[in-house]
Every structure is written in structure tokens, then in C-alpha cells.
Design a protein around this motif. Structure first.
Motif, PDB file in Angstrom:
ATOM      1  N   ASP A   1       0.858  -1.183   0.000  1.00 41.74           N
ATOM      2  CA  ASP A   1       0.000   0.000   0.000  1.00 41.74           C
ATOM      3  C   ASP A   1       0.897   1.236   0.000  1.00 41.74           C
ATOM      4  O   ASP A   1       1.787   1.364   0.843  1.00 41.74           O
ATOM      5  CB  ASP A   1      -0.901  -0.014   1.244  1.00 41.74           C
ATOM      6  N   ILE A   2       0.662   2.144  -0.947  1.00 43.03           N
ATOM      7  CA  ILE A   2       1.457   3.364  -1.047  1.00 43.03           C
ATOM      8  C   ILE A   2       0.562   4.561  -0.798  1.00 43.03           C
ATOM      9  O   ILE A   2      -0.481   4.704  -1.431  1.00 43.03           O
ATOM     10  CB  ILE A   2       2.129   3.471  -2.424  1.00 43.03           C
ATOM     11  N   ALA A   3       0.992   5.408   0.139  1.00 45.13           N
ATOM     12  CA  ALA A   3       0.262   6.638   0.454  1.00 45.13           C
ATOM     13  C   ALA A   3       1.157   7.822   0.105  1.00 45.13           C
ATOM     14  O   ALA A   3       2.307   7.883   0.540  1.00 45.13           O
ATOM     15  CB  ALA A   3      -0.107   6.667   1.929  1.00 45.13           C
TER      16      ALA A   3
ATOM     17  N   ASP B   1       1.424  11.829   0.466  1.00 49.88           N
ATOM     18  CA  ASP B   1       0.890  12.990   1.165  1.00 49.88           C
ATOM     19  C   ASP B   1       1.831  14.163   0.898  1.00 49.88           C
ATOM     20  O   ASP B   1       2.806  14.360   1.619  1.00 49.88           O
ATOM     21  CB  ASP B   1       0.776  12.700   2.664  1.00 49.88           C
TER      22      ASP B   1
ATOM     23  N   THR C   1       4.800   7.060   1.693  1.00 50.99           N
ATOM     24  CA  THR C   1       4.829   6.013   2.708  1.00 50.99           C
ATOM     25  C   THR C   1       4.455   4.692   2.053  1.00 50.99           C
ATOM     26  O   THR C   1       3.444   4.610   1.354  1.00 50.99           O
ATOM     27  CB  THR C   1       3.834   6.332   3.841  1.00 50.99           C
TER      28      THR C   1
ATOM     29  N   LYS D   1       3.715   0.647   2.763  1.00 46.98           N
ATOM     30  CA  LYS D   1       3.417  -0.398   3.746  1.00 46.98           C
ATOM     31  C   LYS D   1       3.357  -1.720   3.014  1.00 46.98           C
ATOM     32  O   LYS D   1       2.751  -1.829   1.949  1.00 46.98           O
ATOM     33  CB  LYS D   1       2.066  -0.156   4.417  1.00 46.98           C
TER      34      LYS D   1
ATOM     35  N   GLN E   1       6.858  -0.986   7.312  1.00 50.21           N
ATOM     36  CA  GLN E   1       6.485   0.300   6.733  1.00 50.21           C
ATOM     37  C   GLN E   1       7.714   1.193   6.650  1.00 50.21           C
ATOM     38  O   GLN E   1       8.500   1.273   7.590  1.00 50.21           O
ATOM     39  CB  GLN E   1       5.421   0.959   7.603  1.00 50.21           C
TER      40      GLN E   1
ATOM     41  N   SER F   1       9.037   5.252   5.081  1.00 51.53           N
ATOM     42  CA  SER F   1       8.576   6.555   4.631  1.00 51.53           C
ATOM     43  C   SER F   1       9.764   7.367   4.141  1.00 51.53           C
ATOM     44  O   SER F   1      10.879   7.242   4.662  1.00 51.53           O
ATOM     45  CB  SER F   1       7.889   7.273   5.786  1.00 51.53           C
TER      46      SER F   1
ATOM     47  N   ARG G   1       0.369   8.212  -8.397  1.00 52.56           N
ATOM     48  CA  ARG G   1      -0.061   6.849  -8.704  1.00 52.56           C
ATOM     49  C   ARG G   1      -0.719   6.858 -10.078  1.00 52.56           C
ATOM     50  O   ARG G   1      -1.602   7.654 -10.356  1.00 52.56           O
ATOM     51  CB  ARG G   1      -1.059   6.395  -7.627  1.00 52.56           C
TER      52      ARG G   1
END
Length: 180
Positions: A16-18, A20, A25, A27, A32, A34, A45
Motif C-alpha cells: 500500500d502506497i500513500a 501525502d 509512505t 506499507k 512500513q 517513509s 499513482r
């Protein structure tokens, strides 16, 4: 344009890529990580599920950071899925390593044993008294810990005694020439 920077980063299932702002980040099954991207560089994305690292212009600074930023993010993706591992070897008479809980204790020819504590996110594994490995999800941290351990007793060029990376070739020197 940077050849490395424009390559898409494949995102495997279970990761999972976040994004911000400038912070990316990642996971995954192993943990995880960052990273904050340098100012002109952005990440987004794609519709195909890949991650793209972009630069706004062709200025020198942006070009310098483009490939670097893409590689750092790709290393995070690999780290949370597979992890990183460096194997080191010890050569020399009486030189050995032992596991003491999560730490390592070295006998490297000093008058005292040398203990190396495992930083957070790093695990040590002793395969034999002369072969051990450093593993974790952060590529930079794994390499830094391995380099610091090697620095305790680097291999010397006359007999090759010391701590070296597995597969590292030590250039040997000839000793003193004897009298004739």
C-alpha cells in the motif's frame, strides 16, 4: 530526461502506497517505510497501478534528483516485500562471531570481545562462527550497519585477515623479501 527517473515503479499486490504532498509512505508485509521527496520532485499513482516519479522542468537540480528519488522509492517497495540482506565473512585464526540474544559478539584479535547491538529494524543471523548476515527492510540502514561492522577489523592486504563482505576480493600484497 533521466532514463532511471522515467521508469515506472511496479507496485506488487499487498503493498500500500500513500502519497501525502512530498512524503511517500510504503506499507508491505515486512513493515512500513517513509521518505520525503526533495522539493521539485513529485510522485503520483498511475491508472495502471504503477508509481511514477516526475520532475517539473529540465533544470540541473531537478535532473539530479529525478533518478535518485525514483530509486529510493523503488528500494522502499523492494524492502517491504523482500527485504535486504548483506552476508559477511570473518577470516583469521581465532576470529569468530557469536549471537548474544539480538546482538553479536566478535572475537577479532583484540584483548576484549567486541559487542555490536542491533539497531531497530535490523536482525543478525549467525550461520557459522565465521559467516553472519545483516538483514532488514531499509537498504541504507542494512548497508550502514554492515559497513560499521566491517570497519571494526577491515581485511588487511598481507594475510587477508578481518571482516569482509561475502564475495569481496581482497588484493593481496607480497610480504618482505628474504635475504639471499
Amino acid at each position: 530526461m533521466s532514463r532511471i527517473g522515467r521508469k515506472p515503479i511496479p507496485v506488487p499486490t499487498g503493498v500500500d502506497i500513500a502519497i501525502d504532498g512530498q512524503t511517500v509512505t510504503v506499507k508491505g508485509p515486512k513493515g512500513q517505510l517513509s521518505h520525503t521527496l526533495a522539493e521539485p520532485i513529485t510522485a503520483e499513482r498511475g491508472d495502471d497501478g504503477h508509481l511514477y516519479v516526475n520532475r517539473p522542468n529540465d533544470e540541473r537540480r531537478a535532473k539530479e534528483l529525478h533518478g535518485l528519488s525514483r530509486t529510493l522509492v523503488a528500494n522502499m517497495v523492494i524492502g517491504v516485500t523482500d527485504g535486504y540482506r548483506k552476508t559477511l565473512e570473518i577470516s583469521g585464526t581465532g576470529y569468530r562471531v557469536q549471537a548474544r540474544g539480538s546482538d553479536l559478539e566478535f572475537a577479532l584479535g583484540f584483548s576484549h570481545p567486541v559487542t555490536v547491538a542491533a539497531p531497530e529494524g535490523i536482525t543478525f543471523a549467525v550461520e557459522r562462527p565465521t559467516i553472519f548476515s545483516v538483514s532488514g527492510i531499509d537498504k541504507q540502514l542494512v548497508g550502514e550497519v554492515a559497513a560499521n561492522i566491517r570497519k571494526i577489523r577491515p581485511p588487511e592486504p598481507y594475510k587477508g585477515k578481518g571482516v569482509k563482505y561475502q564475495g569481496e576480493v581482497i588484493r593481496r600484497k607480497a610480504g618482505k623479501a628474504g635475504k639471499k
